[in-house]
Write a protein that holds these residues in place. Structure first.
Motif, PDB file in Angstrom:
ATOM      1  N   THR A  11       0.844  -1.202   0.000  1.00 54.44           N
ATOM      2  CA  THR A  11       0.000   0.000   0.000  1.00 54.44           C
ATOM      3  C   THR A  11       0.872   1.241   0.000  1.00 54.44           C
ATOM      4  N   ARG A  12       0.203   2.393  -0.018  1.00 52.41           N
ATOM      5  CA  ARG A  12       0.925   3.655   0.116  1.00 52.41           C
ATOM      6  C   ARG A  12       1.363   3.856   1.559  1.00 52.41           C
ATOM      7  N   MET A  13       2.166   4.888   1.805  1.00 52.51           N
ATOM      8  CA  MET A  13       2.627   5.183   3.158  1.00 52.51           C
ATOM      9  C   MET A  13       1.477   5.729   4.009  1.00 52.51           C
ATOM     10  N   TYR A  14       1.358   5.222   5.223  1.00 50.10           N
ATOM     11  CA  TYR A  14       0.344   5.690   6.166  1.00 50.10           C
ATOM     12  C   TYR A  14       1.021   6.279   7.405  1.00 50.10           C
ATOM     13  N   LYS A  15       0.428   7.339   7.938  1.00 50.63           N
ATOM     14  CA  LYS A  15       0.900   7.927   9.194  1.00 50.63           C
ATOM     15  C   LYS A  15      -0.075   7.543  10.305  1.00 50.63           C
ATOM     16  N   HIS A  16       0.460   7.054  11.425  1.00 43.59           N
ATOM     17  CA  HIS A  16      -0.374   6.613  12.539  1.00 43.59           C
ATOM     18  C   HIS A  16       0.125   7.214  13.852  1.00 43.59           C
ATOM     19  N   LYS A  17      -0.813   7.423  14.744  1.00 46.35           N
ATOM     20  CA  LYS A  17      -0.473   7.742  16.129  1.00 46.35           C
ATOM     21  C   LYS A  17      -0.544   6.441  16.919  1.00 46.35           C
ATOM     22  N   CYS A  18       0.437   6.237  17.779  1.00 45.26           N
ATOM     23  CA  CYS A  18       0.484   5.009  18.573  1.00 45.26           C
ATOM     24  C   CYS A  18       0.096   5.329  20.018  1.00 45.26           C
ATOM     25  N   TYR A  19      -0.913   4.614  20.535  1.00 49.31           N
ATOM     26  CA  TYR A  19      -1.407   4.830  21.888  1.00 49.31           C
ATOM     27  C   TYR A  19      -1.172   3.591  22.749  1.00 49.31           C
ATOM     28  N   LYS A  20      -0.975   3.831  24.029  1.00 47.48           N
ATOM     29  CA  LYS A  20      -0.943   2.732  25.004  1.00 47.48           C
ATOM     30  C   LYS A  20      -2.373   2.538  25.499  1.00 47.48           C
ATOM     31  N   ILE A  21      -2.981   1.365  25.175  1.00 49.88           N
ATOM     32  CA  ILE A  21      -4.371   1.144  25.561  1.00 49.88           C
ATOM     33  C   ILE A  21      -4.460   0.010  26.574  1.00 49.88           C
ATOM     34  N   TYR A  22      -5.504   0.051  27.371  1.00 52.31           N
ATOM     35  CA  TYR A  22      -5.719  -0.938  28.418  1.00 52.31           C
ATOM     36  C   TYR A  22      -7.056  -1.640  28.176  1.00 52.31           C
ATOM     37  N   LEU A  23      -7.018  -2.973  28.140  1.00 51.96           N
ATOM     38  CA  LEU A  23      -8.216  -3.775  27.901  1.00 51.96           C
ATOM     39  C   LEU A  23      -8.448  -4.703  29.089  1.00 51.96           C
ATOM     40  N   SER A  24      -9.705  -5.077  29.286  1.00 52.43           N
ATOM     41  CA  SER A  24     -10.024  -6.066  30.312  1.00 52.43           C
ATOM     42  C   SER A  24     -11.222  -6.878  29.859  1.00 52.43           C
ATOM     43  N   SER A  25     -11.329  -8.088  30.388  1.00 49.60           N
ATOM     44  CA  SER A  25     -12.507  -8.901  30.102  1.00 49.60           C
ATOM     45  C   SER A  25     -13.714  -8.285  30.800  1.00 49.60           C
ATOM     46  N   LEU A  26     -14.900  -8.679  30.381  1.00 47.75           N
ATOM     47  CA  LEU A  26     -16.115  -8.080  30.945  1.00 47.75           C
ATOM     48  C   LEU A  26     -16.266  -8.372  32.427  1.00 47.75           C
ATOM     49  N   ASP A  27     -15.749  -9.538  32.871  1.00 48.07           N
ATOM     50  CA  ASP A  27     -15.840  -9.859  34.300  1.00 48.07           C
ATOM     51  C   ASP A  27     -14.682  -9.279  35.108  1.00 48.07           C
ATOM     52  N   GLY A  28     -13.691  -8.666  34.418  1.00 44.12           N
ATOM     53  CA  GLY A  28     -12.572  -8.021  35.106  1.00 44.12           C
ATOM     54  C   GLY A  28     -11.491  -8.959  35.574  1.00 44.12           C
ATOM     55  N   ASN A  29     -11.585 -10.242  35.227  1.00 47.45           N
ATOM     56  CA  ASN A  29     -10.577 -11.210  35.684  1.00 47.45           C
ATOM     57  C   ASN A  29      -9.300 -11.157  34.869  1.00 47.45           C
ATOM     58  N   TYR A  30      -9.369 -10.608  33.663  1.00 49.64           N
ATOM     59  CA  TYR A  30      -8.179 -10.526  32.793  1.00 49.64           C
ATOM     60  C   TYR A  30      -7.971  -9.082  32.360  1.00 49.64           C
ATOM     61  N   ILE A  31      -6.728  -8.596  32.529  1.00 52.57           N
ATOM     62  CA  ILE A  31      -6.374  -7.225  32.148  1.00 52.57           C
ATOM     63  C   ILE A  31      -5.079  -7.271  31.356  1.00 52.57           C
ATOM     64  N   CYS A  32      -4.998  -6.477  30.305  1.00 52.73           N
ATOM     65  CA  CYS A  32      -3.755  -6.389  29.547  1.00 52.73           C
ATOM     66  C   CYS A  32      -3.589  -4.991  28.981  1.00 52.73           C
ATOM     67  N   LYS A  33      -2.357  -4.674  28.619  1.00 57.18           N
ATOM     68  CA  LYS A  33      -2.074  -3.391  27.972  1.00 57.18           C
ATOM     69  C   LYS A  33      -1.284  -3.668  26.704  1.00 57.18           C
ATOM     70  N   LEU A  34      -1.456  -2.815  25.708  1.00 54.50           N
ATOM     71  CA  LEU A  34      -0.748  -3.006  24.446  1.00 54.50           C
ATOM     72  C   LEU A  34      -0.668  -1.697  23.698  1.00 54.50           C
ATOM     73  N   ASP A  35       0.274  -1.647  22.739  1.00 55.49           N
ATOM     74  CA  ASP A  35       0.409  -0.486  21.864  1.00 55.49           C
ATOM     75  C   ASP A  35      -0.496  -0.683  20.661  1.00 55.49           C
ATOM     76  N   ALA A  36      -1.313   0.317  20.338  1.00 53.87           N
ATOM     77  CA  ALA A  36      -2.234   0.221  19.207  1.00 53.87           C
ATOM     78  C   ALA A  36      -2.110   1.468  18.340  1.00 53.87           C
ATOM     79  N   LEU A  37      -2.152   1.258  17.033  1.00 53.64           N
ATOM     80  CA  LEU A  37      -2.076   2.355  16.057  1.00 53.64           C
ATOM     81  C   LEU A  37      -3.486   2.795  15.674  1.00 53.64           C
TER      82      LEU A  37
END
Length: 415
Positions: free
Chosen positions: A369-395
């Motif tokens: 593809t052509r060149m794309y510009k993205h902003k990278c954020y640190k996001i935090y996700l969790s399961s609906l019951d709250g038993n699992y939590i993780c963080k990751l970098d997302a564009l």
């Protein structure tokens, strides 16, 4: 919070004392193996206690900047512990080697030694040490990595904590696999959990089979569309690699779930998995199959289906932002090398901007593809019951997925 801080300071002081003691023993040329073992055992105890305290302290932090600074300090403690443990093992091996040499020289002076009685006794050569294969999270490297590391994993003489240290050393620095492993504190109890997570992420048979089948299809398609095709021997070697990998995973034609009919035996499986092909009968990849007059009016290159709809793997998760949190639908794409978030969602929840990236994408079949510009954020996700939590970098991106126009390829007769 103050209690946790005081506990952290006390644990770090205890760790430093144990570390300094072991370091001073290792410097001594006349170091005793028993003393080194005792100091090393003490340091491991202090390290495990410090890991638990560090985890409690990180959980109590609320500001991301403070979290990052403290996390880097904790990583330095982990690295110090790992380095001196490896150094201790090398010193112990040297001591043992010297003792064996001394015993050998003493027995060599004995006129009635076994070697003198039998001068033709075979000498066992000393082989070089095998280096640990470094795994970084690429599916193509999993089989090589796991076939070597399972010897450590199944070694009953090693403690789980020792296996954990070897596992860390067997992953590439700053890789996805290393981040996954280091999300668990190094303890005996956490080792099985770390292995389970690693196998679940990279070692599932269905995931690996899907990967190697895609690689086979990509290899055939790329070679067919190239102006200058690869040499026959080159294609042969690449096909052999993928087929042998599938063979090691136990991928037999009888387990194929495809609805495609094989042109060689008219049974239900894709052609390259047919048991009538010589390479599927033995390790040799000799094939003498006549594919004349194959009538394929319509071929779907990936899989057969009766509708134009494709069902994607999704799940609902909680997304935690600085401004607020809300539920969102996550799409699981096992073939993607990066994670993405809708630009509108990132702005709505107010994530912290980590960096900016600019790159082009390489799609299936080699299209770029052509060149794309993205902003990278640190996001935090969790399961609906709250038993699992993780963080990751997302564009960020304007659109995550869209409708796909289905086109069929008419090949007609092949002679």
């Amino acid at each position: 919070m103050e209690i946790i801080k005081r506990n952290k300071t006390a644990q770090r002081t205890a760790f430093t004392k144990a570390y300094t003691k072991l370091e001073s023993v290792l410097i001594n040329e006349n170091a005793d193996a028993e003393e080194i073992d005792m100091c090393l055992h003490l340091l491991k105890q202090k390290t495990n206690s410090l890991e638990l305290t560090h985890n409690n302290y990180l959980d109590a932090l609320t500001y991301e900047t403070e979290f990052k600074i403290e996390f880097n300090i904790i990583e330095e403690y982990r690295e110090k512990a790992l380095r001196i443990e490896l150094k201790s093992k090398r010193v112990l091996e040297n001591i043992k080697s010297k003792q064996n040499n001394n015993e050998g020289s003493n027995s060599g002076n004995n006129y009635h030694s076994a070697d003198c009685e039998n001068p033709y006794k075979a000498i066992t050569p000393r082989l070089p040490e095998v280096e640990l294969y470094k795994f970084g999270g690429e599916l193509k490297d999993w089989l090589t990595f796991w076939n070597q590391f399972k010897n450590i994993h199944e070694n009953k003489k090693l403690t789980n904590c020792d296996k954990f240290h070897y596992l860390v050393q067997s992953t590439k620095n700053k890789s996805e696999a290393r981040e996954l492993i280091e999300s668990f504190p190094i303890t005996n109890e956490n080792y099985p959990l770390a292995i389970e997570s690693l196998v679940e992420r990279y070692g599932r048979n269905e995931l690996l089979i899907d990967f190697y089948v895609r690689e086979l299809l990509k290899l055939v398609l790329n070679n067919a569309t190239k102006k200058k095709q690869d040499s026959l021997s080159g294609v042969y070697n690449k096909l052999s690699t993928q087929l042998r990998a599938l063979s090691s995973l136990g991928q037999l034609a009888s387990r194929c779930r495809s609805q495609i009919t094989c042109q060689l035996c008219s049974k239900r499986h894709v052609k390259f998995m047919c048991p009538n092909i010589e390479c599927n009968k033995s390790d040799s990849l000799k094939q003498d199959v006549n594919d004349k007059n194959i009538n394929e009016n319509t071929v779907d290159l990936l899989h057969s289906r009766a509708t134009n709809e494709v069902i994607l793997q999704t799940l609902v998760v909680n997304v935690h932002g600085i401004k607020r949190e809300r539920k969102a639908r996550a799409i699981i794409d096992t073939g993607s090398q990066k994670s993405y978030i809708l630009r509108s969602t990132a702005e709505e929840l107010g994530f912290n901007l980590q960096r900016k990236e600019e790159f082009l994408r390489s799609l299936f079949g080699g299209t770029k593809t052509r060149m794309y510009k993205h902003k990278c954020y640190k996001i935090y996700l969790s399961s609906l019951d709250g038993n699992y939590i993780c963080k990751l970098d997302a564009l960020d991106h304007d659109v995550i997925c869209n409708d796909i126009l289905v086109q069929k390829m008419v090949l007609g007769y092949m002679n």
